[in-house]
Design an enzyme around this catalytic site. Structure first.
Site, mmCIF file in Angstrom:
data_model
loop_
_atom_site.group_PDB
_atom_site.id
_atom_site.type_symbol
_atom_site.label_atom_id
_atom_site.label_comp_id
_atom_site.label_asym_id
_atom_site.label_seq_id
_atom_site.Cartn_x
_atom_site.Cartn_y
_atom_site.Cartn_z
ATOM 1 N N MET A 92 0.826 -1.208 0.000
ATOM 2 C CA MET A 92 0.000 0.000 0.000
ATOM 3 C C MET A 92 0.865 1.266 0.000
ATOM 4 S SD MET A 92 -3.276 -0.527 -0.223
ATOM 5 C CE MET A 92 -4.391 -1.955 -0.161
ATOM 6 N N TYR A 182 1.886 6.264 14.880
ATOM 7 C CA TYR A 182 0.751 5.349 14.684
ATOM 8 C C TYR A 182 -0.548 6.006 15.130
ATOM 9 C CZ TYR A 182 -2.163 1.199 15.850
ATOM 10 O OH TYR A 182 -3.173 0.276 15.988
ATOM 11 N N GLU A 220 0.653 -11.739 16.606
ATOM 12 C CA GLU A 220 2.113 -11.892 16.757
ATOM 13 C C GLU A 220 2.789 -10.519 16.766
ATOM 14 O OE1 GLU A 220 3.657 -14.650 17.567
ATOM 15 O OE2 GLU A 220 1.643 -15.515 17.581
ATOM 16 N N THR A 221 2.348 -9.624 15.869
ATOM 17 C CA THR A 221 2.944 -8.286 15.788
ATOM 18 C C THR A 221 2.787 -7.538 17.110
ATOM 19 O OG1 THR A 221 2.283 -8.195 13.479
ATOM 20 C CG2 THR A 221 2.959 -6.129 14.482
#
Ligand SMILES: NC(=O)c1ccc[n+]([C@@H]2O[C@H](COP(=O)([O-])OP(=O)(O)OC[C@H]3O[C@@H](n4cnc5c(N)ncnc54)[C@H](OP(=O)(O)O)[C@@H]3O)[C@@H](O)[C@H]2O)c1
Ligand SMILES: *[C@@H]1O[C@H](CO)[C@@H](O)[C@H](O)[C@H]1NC(C)=O
Ligand SMILES: *[C@@H]1O[C@H](CO)[C@@H](O)[C@H](O)[C@H]1NC(C)=O
Length: 292
Positions: A92, A182, A220-221
């Site tokens: 992206m 973020y 997991e991240t």
């Protein structure tokens, strides 16, 4: 005041939760044969959403960068009972990908019922280090590509009376330290999509927008990035994925997962922001946070 808040806020939250859930009713048939795009579906919550859509019998198009993982997700979806399953691999960061993915859906199905925007660029959890380039990249992947996907998909969604699901975070609703870049992208999603929702309603366009506000989830991240600095245990990604699909299918305005924890924080946010700030800081093992 503090004590009153501490006892009153959860109580009000509980009443709201009971009221909210009493109306909830997802029937898997609602997704049967629906044509759905899921972004960031090679792993994590996106992958789990693809599996839920599969057992409900939807047509699924998944996208992410890693082709090998997408191939496995597609195979698994077909085994679980998807009406059809395809993938497009790409990043992206590439401004043409958003439109390519939507075009592929049009070519495959001639229309689209649900657009699930979920991907994020990898990020770090640490004190803000002044890296503006990182913010620029996150805005491109986590925010601008969501806008581009929406623009490309809107004509088909208008035709079908479809839905847009935007996966966000508590970091897109209130102040969480160590995730400034973020957090900026998640607040941007709220601003853009909440404004767009108003316009769609004014213009009587039958496309719903569901903003999904998630807390800490056991992907997991997330385990890798925040596991060592966060006191609170993460919630299961499988249940989270199902709640997102449910919220979208029921055309909710916003979705909170886990409902009680997120809703309570949002209630405190508007009435006692300093208290929420300090409560949030206390959830971190600050000694374990990196400086750069
Ligand atoms: N896990 C949590 O605790 C948590 C909390 C709040 C909100 N959320 C939100 O939930 C959503 C999913 O999170 P998650 O934990 O499931 O994340 P994840 O497991 O890291 O998955 C991210 C997905 O995005 C894809 N991706 C990464 N960079 C990309 C790029 N440049 N172009 C296209 N796709 C890319 C990844 O696949 P490739 O690497 O193959 O490209 C992967 O499929 C995100 O919107 C996140 O903000 C998560
Ligand atoms: C898709 O993945 C393959 C294999 O990894 C790669 O060769 C190709 O360039 C990728 N396509 C895009 C658009 O990134
Ligand atoms: C909007 O679309 C939904 C789902 O496609 C449909 O159930 C509903 O009846 C539509 N509403 C209007 C006012 O057309």
């Amino acid at each position: 005041m503090g004590l009153l808040l501490k006892s009153l806020v959860p109580f009000v939250g509980l009443i709201l939760a009971l009221w909210f859930y009493s109306k909830d009713d997802l029937k898997p048939e609602m997704l049967k044969e629906k044509r759905v795009i899921v972004t960031g579906a090679s792993t994590g919550i996106g992958e789990q959403m693809a599996y839920h859509l599969a057992w409900m019998g939807a047509h699924i198009l998944v996208t992410a960068r890693t082709e090998a993982k997408l191939q496995k997700v597609v195979t698994q979806c077909l085994e679980l009972g998807a009406a059809s399953a395809h993938y497009v691999n790409g990043s992206m960061e590439d401004p043409t990908l958003a439109d390519d993915v939507v075009k592929r859906a049009k070519q495959l199905w001639g229309g689209l019922d649900m657009l699930i925007l979920n991907h994020i660029s990898p990020t770090y959890l640490k004190y803000f280090d002044g890296d503006v380039e990182h913010i620029r990249k996150l805005l491109e992947v986590n925010f601008l590509s969501y806008v581009a996907m929406t623009l490309s998909a809107l004509p088909m969604l208008k035709e079908s009376g479809g839905s847009i699901l935007v996966v966000s975070s508590t970091a897109g609703k209130f102040a969480i330290p160590f995730v400034a870049p973020y957090s900026a992208t998640k607040f941007a999603l709220d601003g853009f999509f909440s404004s767009l929702r108003q316009e769609l309603i004014i213009e009587k366009v039958n496309v719903s927008i569901t903003l999904c506000v998630l807390g800490h989830i056991d992907t997991e991240t997330a385990k890798k990035t925040v596991g060592h600095v966060f006191w609170l245990p993460p919630a299961p990604k499988e249940e989270c994925a199902l709640e997102i699909i449910k919220g979208g299918a029921l055309r909710k305005r916003e979705l909170y997962y886990q409902y009680f924890a997120v809703r309570t924080s949002l209630l405190i946010r508007d009435w006692a922001p300093e208290y929420l700030d300090s409560r949030t800081r206390n959830h971190f093992i600050v000694e374990n946070v990196k400086r750069s």
